[in-house]
Enzyme design. Structure first.
Site, PDB file in Angstrom:
ATOM      1  N   LYS A   1       8.316  30.334  -9.972  1.00 46.87           N
ATOM      2  CA  LYS A   1       7.394  30.634  -8.872  1.00 46.87           C
ATOM      3  C   LYS A   1       7.404  29.476  -7.884  1.00 46.87           C
ATOM      4  CE  LYS A   1       2.571  32.110  -8.100  1.00 46.87           C
ATOM      5  NZ  LYS A   1       1.258  32.390  -8.704  1.00 46.87           N
TER       6      LYS A   1
ATOM      7  N   SER B   1      -0.852  36.999  -7.460  1.00 46.64           N
ATOM      8  CA  SER B   1       0.036  36.369  -6.509  1.00 46.64           C
ATOM      9  C   SER B   1       1.454  36.167  -7.029  1.00 46.64           C
ATOM     10  CB  SER B   1      -0.540  35.008  -6.124  1.00 46.64           C
ATOM     11  OG  SER B   1      -0.523  34.125  -7.239  1.00 46.64           O
TER      12      SER B   1
ATOM     13  N   SER C   1      -3.471  36.266 -11.425  1.00 46.05           N
ATOM     14  CA  SER C   1      -2.139  36.310 -10.810  1.00 46.05           C
ATOM     15  C   SER C   1      -0.951  36.375 -11.757  1.00 46.05           C
ATOM     16  CB  SER C   1      -1.954  35.107  -9.898  1.00 46.05           C
ATOM     17  OG  SER C   1      -2.601  35.350  -8.684  1.00 46.05           O
TER      18      SER C   1
END
Ligand code: GLN
Length: 492
Positions: A78, A158, A182
């Protein structure tokens, strides 16, 4: 040879150990899949040269018989994790082309154990969002589609890039972060497994901060076993993060397949929210039945402060964010927009560098922390947080081993479909996940079924502090009963 990218992490590990294929072959298969998968916009940066160099080193280690737990396993990271010399942006324009001179602790541990970096994955800007639509690189497209439809769906957020890449076989596993859901919500939207560990289990050092008292790193993977393997490498004490806990990291994989007989599983009545779809209701009941069939005892429990969790979260998280994001002022990192004086430079930089959702959070956060409102909002939200934590503590003190809830109130929705006029519509996605962050507890999202349109749906299990092992044992029971969920490949 079967497509190497369709193997799970544990299968790939076995193939590498047996020399059925090399780490370089495996990495090359992924690099090729990433080429074909660009339409999903899961990666914001691909690192093929680094990936191949790391894969060659992995092959050397394998040849010497010195393989680590993840040697040769290609992962996506990420873009919230700092990677040394590799652009890290949190998917915000304000970080520009920032190349960190350091590596996050979590990724350092993954490379220590032999993993291969394929690239950086898309996410909501500064991890603020539930659909991956706030990224400055544009939205990620969910590899899942509704049956008979070409409508583009969100992968959740997210960590939308992480979830989409894992589901679409563009990496074997991914790192993600979870401040209010998330990891778990995008996992549920893509038919993957997501684990939000106990606060303090993984070091936050080198992860772009959103709300420091809630942020926690964890894996998104194709199976419960794969998630367990990844978490073992990611977790551990780090003197550089004073909130990381000095506690031995268990062999999580050993918990996969362990009996759940006699475990008491709580079903919280407050999670049966008004207007809940009958599909989610049925999924939840099904999950409970599967656990019962495996020998667990299901009990109704009460978490009376649940209804205050979402509003309290949307005070605490923006408050911490407004403070954390004060550092992006055009002086130290990334982008700078000049002005006539320094204050104007700050203003111009922040006006141009932050997206609309981030600005909204900074304004809310600054408001709730300001003199006169602090007691009414921030302090009260912190008190609610204590009460939420206490609800769970009472439940665990009564012998409950874990709590079963839906992971999300719906399946994946269309891009642009939610939150346009009213941001609260988007925030409501987090209704089942934020309580876990507020209480600092571990949670896992496991795919458990599909909706009428064929989209995956997930269940969430919430555990006692530092008892991720029980979540892996219970998660695998659901996985075994529900089967795996793999999207039909419509992209190249
Ligand atoms: N959707 C939540 C938010 O926007 C949670 C985000 C997260 O967990 N990073 O705040």
């Amino acid at each position: 040879m079967t497509d190497l990218t369709s193997l799970t992490l544990s299968e790939a590990r076995e193939g590498l150990a047996n020399k059925s294929f090399s780490a370089l072959q495996l990495t090359d298969a992924y690099l090729k899949a990433m080429d074909g998968g660009r339409v999903l916009n899961a990666y914001v940066l691909e690192t093929p040269d680094q990936a191949r160099a790391m894969a060659k080193q992995a092959d050397e280690a394998l040849a010497r018989g010195e393989a680590g737990p993840l040697t040769g396993i290609p992962l996506g990271i990420k873009d919230l994790f700092a990677t040394e010399g590799v652009r890290t942006t949190a998917c915000s324009k304000i970080l520009g082309e920032f190349k960190p001179p350091y590596e996050s602790t979590v990724t350092t541990q993954l490379w220590r154990d032999g993993a291969v970096l394929l690239g950086k994955l898309n996410n909501d800007e500064f991890a603020m969002g539930s659909s991956n639509e706030t990224s400055c690189f544009g939205p990620v497209i969910n590899p899942w589609r509704r049956e008979g439809s070409k409508t583009k769906l969100v992968p959740g957020g997210s960590s939308g890039g992480s979830a989409a890449a894992v589901a679409a076989n563009l990496c074997l596993g991914a790192t993600a972060t979870d401040t209010g859901g998330s990891i778990r919500q995008p996992a549920a939207f893509t038919g993957t497994v997501g684990v939000k560990p106990t606060y303090g289990r993984c070091s936050r050092w080198g992860i772009v901060a959103f709300a420091s008292s809630l942020d926690q790193a964890g894996p998104i993977a194709r199976t419960v076993r794969d998630a367990a393997i990844l978490l073992r490498s990611m977790a551990g004490h780090d003197p550089k993060d004073t909130t990381s806990v000095d506690r031995a990291v268990p062999d999580y994989e050993a918990a996969v397949g362990r009996s759940v007989k006699g475990m008491k599983i709580g079903i919280p009545k407050e999670y049966r929210i008004e207007g809940m779809s009958p599909e989610i209701e049925a999924l939840w009941k099904q999950g409970a039945d599967w656990l019962k069939a495996a020998g667990a005892e299901l009990v109704e429990v009460s978490l009376p402060h649940t209804r205050y969790a979402l509003p309290a979260y949307y005070i605490v998280a923006p408050a911490e964010a407004s403070s954390n994001l004060a550092r992006y002022d055009g002086v130290r990192y990334g982008a700078r927009v000049p002005g006539h004086n320094i204050v104007e430079m700050y203003e111009n930089t922040r006006a141009a560098g932050f997206g609309a959702e981030v600005k909204r959070r900074v304004m809310i956060g600054t408001y709730v922390l300001s003199a006169g409102y602090y007691d009414a909002y921030y302090l009260r939200a912190q008190k609610v947080r204590t009460l939420i934590k206490r609800d769970f503590e009472t439940c665990f003190a009564n012998g409950v081993s874990a709590i079963l809830t839906p992971a999300t109130p719906s399946a994946a929705f269309g891009i642009g479909e939610k939150g346009g006029a009213d941001p609260v519509e988007m925030y409501l996605n987090d209704i089942f996940t934020v309580t876990v962050n507020m209480a600092g507890l571990p949670g896992i999202a496991v795919p458990a079924g599909r909706d009428v349109q064929g989209l995956p749906l997930g269940l969430q299990l919430i555990g006692r502090p530092f008892d991720e092992e029980t979540l892996f044992s219970l998660g695998e029971v659901i996985e075994q009963a529900a089967g795996r969920f793999i999207p039909g490949k419509w992209w190249a």
